[in-house]
Design a protein around this motif. Structure first.
Motif, PDB file in Angstrom:
ATOM      1  N   THR A 174       0.835  -1.201   0.000  1.00  0.00           N
ATOM      2  CA  THR A 174       0.000   0.000   0.000  1.00  0.00           C
ATOM      3  C   THR A 174       0.871   1.252   0.000  1.00  0.00           C
ATOM      4  O   THR A 174       0.559   2.229  -0.694  1.00  0.00           O
ATOM      5  CB  THR A 174      -0.958  -0.017   1.210  1.00  0.00           C
ATOM      6  OG1 THR A 174      -1.767  -1.196   1.115  1.00  0.00           O
ATOM      7  CG2 THR A 174      -1.838   1.221   1.245  1.00  0.00           C
TER       8      THR A 174
ATOM      9  N   TYR B 147       3.807   1.450  -1.321  1.00  0.00           N
ATOM     10  CA  TYR B 147       4.278   1.530  -2.714  1.00  0.00           C
ATOM     11  C   TYR B 147       3.203   2.166  -3.600  1.00  0.00           C
ATOM     12  O   TYR B 147       3.472   3.107  -4.345  1.00  0.00           O
ATOM     13  CB  TYR B 147       4.640   0.135  -3.234  1.00  0.00           C
ATOM     14  CG  TYR B 147       5.217   0.160  -4.634  1.00  0.00           C
ATOM     15  CD1 TYR B 147       6.584   0.048  -4.842  1.00  0.00           C
ATOM     16  CD2 TYR B 147       4.401   0.317  -5.749  1.00  0.00           C
ATOM     17  CE1 TYR B 147       7.122   0.089  -6.122  1.00  0.00           C
ATOM     18  CE2 TYR B 147       4.923   0.367  -7.027  1.00  0.00           C
ATOM     19  CZ  TYR B 147       6.281   0.247  -7.211  1.00  0.00           C
ATOM     20  OH  TYR B 147       6.811   0.300  -8.481  1.00  0.00           O
ATOM     21  N   ASP B 148       1.999   1.637  -3.521  1.00  0.00           N
ATOM     22  CA  ASP B 148       0.904   2.121  -4.373  1.00  0.00           C
ATOM     23  C   ASP B 148       0.655   3.611  -4.184  1.00  0.00           C
ATOM     24  O   ASP B 148       0.469   4.345  -5.151  1.00  0.00           O
ATOM     25  CB  ASP B 148      -0.370   1.337  -4.074  1.00  0.00           C
ATOM     26  CG  ASP B 148      -1.545   1.827  -4.902  1.00  0.00           C
ATOM     27  OD1 ASP B 148      -1.417   1.896  -6.143  1.00  0.00           O
ATOM     28  OD2 ASP B 148      -2.592   2.153  -4.311  1.00  0.00           O
TER      29      ASP B 148
ATOM     30  N   LYS C  64       3.924   5.768  -5.597  1.00  0.00           N
ATOM     31  CA  LYS C  64       4.479   5.568  -6.934  1.00  0.00           C
ATOM     32  C   LYS C  64       4.291   6.770  -7.852  1.00  0.00           C
ATOM     33  O   LYS C  64       5.028   6.923  -8.821  1.00  0.00           O
ATOM     34  CB  LYS C  64       3.926   4.300  -7.557  1.00  0.00           C
ATOM     35  CG  LYS C  64       2.467   4.366  -7.929  1.00  0.00           C
ATOM     36  CD  LYS C  64       1.990   3.037  -8.503  1.00  0.00           C
ATOM     37  CE  LYS C  64       0.582   3.197  -9.014  1.00  0.00           C
ATOM     38  NZ  LYS C  64      -0.389   2.433  -8.307  1.00  0.00           N
TER      39      LYS C  64
END
Length: 166
Positions: free
Chosen positions: A132, A134-135, A138
Motif C-alpha cells: 500500500t 508503494y501504491d 508511486k
C-alpha cells in the motif's frame, strides 16, 4: 502433482505428494502471537514529503492508509493463501516508522487464542501494508523497494521463535 519422498516433512503436502490442509482438530488451544516486518526503501523525493511522521498524497495519508490495509489483509489471510485456516483474529496492530537508515519499517503483530498459528496473518498484514505504501507513493517515484518481509517472532503452539538480529 508432486510425488517425492523428500516432501513428506512439509506440513501441507500429504504422503502422496498432494496439497493438503493441516488437520488441527487434535491440537491444543493456546494463546498465539506473531510479529512480522516488511522494510520499504523510499526514494529521497518521496522522503522529502514526510512531515509529522506521515506522507500525504492525493490519495490521502500514506501510513494511515497502509495501517488500515494491513489489518484488513491480515483478517483475509485465509481467503488469500489457499491452505491457511480461516482465523478469527483477536488483535492486529500495524506500526510504521522510519529507522536510523531512513528505511520505512512496517511491523504487524497479530494474536488469537486457538489451535493454529498466526504467522501467515502477521506476514500478510506487513506485506499488504508495504504494498500500500508503494501504491500510494508511486506517483512521486517508482524507485521504491520492498526489501524484505520476514517473521520476527512467534509464541504459542509447538515452539516459539525469535529472530536473532545482529
Amino acid at each position: 502433482m508432486i510425488r517425492t519422498t523428500e516432501m513428506t516433512n512439509f506440513t501441507h503436502i500429504d504422503a502422496a505428494g498432494n496439497p493438503s490442509m493441516v488437520d488441527v482438530g487434535e491440537k491444543a488451544i493456546t494463546r498465539r502471537t506473531a510479529k512480522a516486518r516488511s522494510i520499504v526503501i523510499l526514494d529521497d523525493a518521496i522522503l522529502e514529503r514526510l512531515t509529522n511522521e506521515e506522507i500525504h498524497t492525493k490519495k490521502g495519508p500514506v501510513f494511515q492508509t497502509a495501517i488500515i490495509a494491513g489489518v484488513m489483509a491480515a483478517k483475509k489471510t485465509g481467503d488469500l493463501i489457499p491452505l491457511c485456516h480461516p482465523l478469527g483474529l483477536e488483535n492486529c496492530q500495524i506500526n510504521i516508522f522510519l529507522n536510523d537508515k531512513r528505511e520505512v519499517i512496517v511491523e504487524c503483530t497479530a494474536s488469537l487464542t486457538g489451535k493454529t498459528g498466526i504467522e501467515m496473518e502477521a506476514l500478510t498484514g506487513a506485506s499488504v501494508a508495504a504494498l500500500t505504501i508503494y501504491d500510494m507513493c508511486k506517483a512521486f517515484s517508482h524507485n521504491i523497494v520492498i526489501k524484505e518481509t520476514r517473521l520476527i517472532e512467534k509464541t504459542g503452539g509447538k515452539k516459539d521463535f525469535k529472530l536473532e538480529e545482529n
